[in-house]
Scaffold this motif. Structure first.
Motif, PDB file in Angstrom:
ATOM      1  N   ALA A 108       0.847  -1.198   0.000  1.00  0.00           N
ATOM      2  CA  ALA A 108       0.000   0.000   0.000  1.00  0.00           C
ATOM      3  C   ALA A 108       0.877   1.241   0.000  1.00  0.00           C
ATOM      4  O   ALA A 108       2.009   1.223   0.479  1.00  0.00           O
ATOM      5  CB  ALA A 108      -0.906   0.021   1.235  1.00  0.00           C
ATOM      6  N   THR A 120       0.022   5.280   0.953  1.00  0.00           N
ATOM      7  CA  THR A 120      -1.008   6.245   1.344  1.00  0.00           C
ATOM      8  C   THR A 120      -0.701   7.605   0.712  1.00  0.00           C
ATOM      9  O   THR A 120       0.457   7.959   0.509  1.00  0.00           O
ATOM     10  CB  THR A 120      -1.133   6.351   2.878  1.00  0.00           C
ATOM     11  OG1 THR A 120       0.171   6.432   3.446  1.00  0.00           O
ATOM     12  CG2 THR A 120      -1.837   5.131   3.443  1.00  0.00           C
ATOM     13  N   GLU A 149      -1.325  -0.659   4.536  1.00  0.00           N
ATOM     14  CA  GLU A 149      -1.808   0.734   4.569  1.00  0.00           C
ATOM     15  C   GLU A 149      -1.689   1.338   5.964  1.00  0.00           C
ATOM     16  O   GLU A 149      -1.679   2.556   6.118  1.00  0.00           O
ATOM     17  CB  GLU A 149      -3.238   0.861   4.020  1.00  0.00           C
ATOM     18  CG  GLU A 149      -4.323   0.136   4.789  1.00  0.00           C
ATOM     19  CD  GLU A 149      -4.599  -1.251   4.242  1.00  0.00           C
ATOM     20  OE1 GLU A 149      -3.631  -1.956   3.867  1.00  0.00           O
ATOM     21  OE2 GLU A 149      -5.775  -1.659   4.202  1.00  0.00           O
ATOM     22  N   VAL A 201      -7.383   5.515   8.076  1.00  0.00           N
ATOM     23  CA  VAL A 201      -7.507   5.136   6.655  1.00  0.00           C
ATOM     24  C   VAL A 201      -8.991   4.964   6.337  1.00  0.00           C
ATOM     25  O   VAL A 201      -9.620   3.989   6.749  1.00  0.00           O
ATOM     26  CB  VAL A 201      -6.738   3.836   6.343  1.00  0.00           C
ATOM     27  CG1 VAL A 201      -6.893   3.469   4.869  1.00  0.00           C
ATOM     28  CG2 VAL A 201      -5.266   3.985   6.702  1.00  0.00           C
ATOM     29  N   HIS A 255     -10.327   5.621   3.014  1.00  0.00           N
ATOM     30  CA  HIS A 255     -10.599   5.321   1.605  1.00  0.00           C
ATOM     31  C   HIS A 255      -9.501   4.420   1.050  1.00  0.00           C
ATOM     32  O   HIS A 255      -8.326   4.619   1.367  1.00  0.00           O
ATOM     33  CB  HIS A 255     -10.643   6.603   0.763  1.00  0.00           C
ATOM     34  CG  HIS A 255     -11.831   7.472   1.047  1.00  0.00           C
ATOM     35  ND1 HIS A 255     -11.994   8.137   2.238  1.00  0.00           N
ATOM     36  CD2 HIS A 255     -12.909   7.789   0.285  1.00  0.00           C
ATOM     37  CE1 HIS A 255     -13.130   8.826   2.209  1.00  0.00           C
ATOM     38  NE2 HIS A 255     -13.705   8.631   1.037  1.00  0.00           N
ATOM     39  N   ARG A 256      -9.892   3.474   0.210  1.00  0.00           N
ATOM     40  CA  ARG A 256      -8.922   2.596  -0.460  1.00  0.00           C
ATOM     41  C   ARG A 256      -9.210   2.581  -1.951  1.00  0.00           C
ATOM     42  O   ARG A 256     -10.362   2.439  -2.360  1.00  0.00           O
ATOM     43  CB  ARG A 256      -9.012   1.167   0.112  1.00  0.00           C
ATOM     44  CG  ARG A 256      -8.473   1.066   1.534  1.00  0.00           C
ATOM     45  CD  ARG A 256      -8.800  -0.290   2.156  1.00  0.00           C
ATOM     46  NE  ARG A 256      -8.196  -0.439   3.485  1.00  0.00           N
ATOM     47  CZ  ARG A 256      -8.687   0.095   4.611  1.00  0.00           C
ATOM     48  NH1 ARG A 256      -9.795   0.817   4.568  1.00  0.00           N
ATOM     49  NH2 ARG A 256      -8.068  -0.094   5.766  1.00  0.00           N
ATOM     50  N   ALA A 261      -5.711   5.457   0.836  1.00  0.00           N
ATOM     51  CA  ALA A 261      -4.657   4.488   0.537  1.00  0.00           C
ATOM     52  C   ALA A 261      -4.829   3.947  -0.877  1.00  0.00           C
ATOM     53  O   ALA A 261      -5.952   3.752  -1.344  1.00  0.00           O
ATOM     54  CB  ALA A 261      -4.690   3.336   1.544  1.00  0.00           C
ATOM     55  N   ILE A 264      -3.916   0.689  -3.057  1.00  0.00           N
ATOM     56  CA  ILE A 264      -3.483  -0.699  -2.868  1.00  0.00           C
ATOM     57  C   ILE A 264      -3.213  -1.283  -4.264  1.00  0.00           C
ATOM     58  O   ILE A 264      -4.161  -1.515  -5.016  1.00  0.00           O
ATOM     59  CB  ILE A 264      -4.612  -1.529  -2.182  1.00  0.00           C
ATOM     60  CG1 ILE A 264      -5.239  -0.753  -1.025  1.00  0.00           C
ATOM     61  CG2 ILE A 264      -4.104  -2.911  -1.808  1.00  0.00           C
ATOM     62  CD1 ILE A 264      -4.632  -0.882   0.311  1.00  0.00           C
TER      63      ILE A 264
END
Ligand SMILES: [Zn+2]
Ligand SMILES: [Zn+2]
Length: 345
Positions: A33, A35, A144, A317, A319-320, A342, A344
């Protein structure tokens, strides 16, 4: 491999580039991840250009797993979870010799000058491997969370400059990821009351969850009055500015007690000038400090705090995104939605 390459202001190109090849003294990390940071937003918008390479892979807050180890390198097992302190200090300049490697004259940052973490793989240069910038983490937390050791390490460096003493009253202006880290560090350092000001309700609620005794909406409440109320009219011991608004500098001076500390933690865009009432510093004997980057030791401390859970990162964290959506990830971060975004791969 897939990567997000910075072609120039406003141009982040997500596409295929060659997977980096490592030398005998280097390590290849499979990124778990990366960020997104306010700095990435400023780089992409063209507000920050110093130390930024053209055609560089962005991303300096990263963690992942060891994918390949150069034949001269010891201490890294294939598949081991790792996190990278991205600031590579020369270790021999005037500042490095005095323990201030965070302001090294020859500093290079992975994700700014060198290819960074918005990619499937990142090459850890020999200089970084030799200096111990690549940390093997104890447990195997999601990448993350480990990636947040970078922004947290910068807050730890900042806190060393402004110091929180037992029973202090601390004012934190801005409850983004950075403000929320300063808040948690202040609580850990024994602050009696932390006052957090932020115009966004969701952020104030999170600040309360993280231990803020008082939260203030500066747009509808009088922050000065709230501070006076909680400090017998004296002002706070420490004020930390976590939003890059020049006008806040003078506000912070006016809300800090005599002999108190004010830290200009946030970066200010371009050549930001702030009008200050100079006598507030003079008569009140204020101690005004800044903060830039972090040392390897700050990074190690940050990782320790994250791994032990003493600094909470899970709720930071919010949002991904997949690597394909790196542009959207940075836009989401720029819009101030949620707290930390983050990517990914
Ligand atoms: Zn950052
Ligand atoms: Zn140096």
């Amino acid at each position: 491999m897939k990567a997000a390459v910075f072609r120039g202001p406003g141009e982040l190109e997500v596409g295929e580039i060659e997977t980096p090849k490592i030398g005998p003294d280097e390590v290849l990390v499979e990124v778990g991840a990366n960020t997104v940071c306010g700095t990435d937003v400023r780089i992409l918008s063209g507000q920050k250009s110093r130390g930024i390479g053209r055609n560089v892979v962005l991303g300096h807050e990263l963690a992942g797993h060891v994918a390949e180890v150069g034949r001269n390198v010891r201490g890294y097992e294939l598949g081991a979870p790792v996190a990278l302190a991205p600031a590579l200090a020369c270790l021999h300049c005037y500042y490095c010799r005095r323990g201030m490697e965070n302001v090294c004259l020859n500093k290079k940052i992975v994700g700014n000058a060198l290819d960074g973490g918005l990619a499937e793989y990142v090459r850890v240069p020999a200089q970084a491997v030799a200096a111990g910038n690549l940390f093997v983490t104890r447990g195997d937390l999601p990448s993350e969370y480990l990636a947040l050791a970078e922004p947290l390490s910068c807050c730890i460096n900042g806190q060393e400059n402004y110091r929180v003493h037992l029973d202090d009253v601390v004012l934190i202006m801005g409850a983004g990821p950075i403000g929320l880290f300063h808040l948690q560090l202040a609580v850990l350092s024994g602050a009696r009351t932390v006052i957090v000001s932020d115009p966004t309700e969701a952020r104030r609620t999170m600040a309360e969850d993280f231990g803020a005794r008082v939260t203030v909406d500066p747009e509808s409440e009088d922050l000065l009055e709230v501070v006076a109320e909680h400090t017998d009219g004296l002002g706070v011991d420490v004020a930390v500015i976590c939003i890059g608004l020049p006008a806040l500098v003078n506000d912070a001076f006016g809300m800090t007690r005599k002999g108190g500390r004010v830290n200009l933690f946030a970066g200010f865009a371009g050549e930001a000038w702030a009008e200050i009432q100079a006598n507030l510093i003079h008569y009140n004997e204020l101690v005004v400090t800044g903060a830039s980057d972090s040392r390897r030791s700050d990074y190690e401390t940050a990782l320790g705090l994250i791994e032990s859970g003493r600094v909470e990162v899970e709720r930071i964290v919010t949002h991904r995104f997949a690597l394909e959506d790196a542009v959207e990830a940075i836009e989401t971060s720029a819009a101030g939605e949620g707290i930390k975004v983050a990517v990914i791969p």
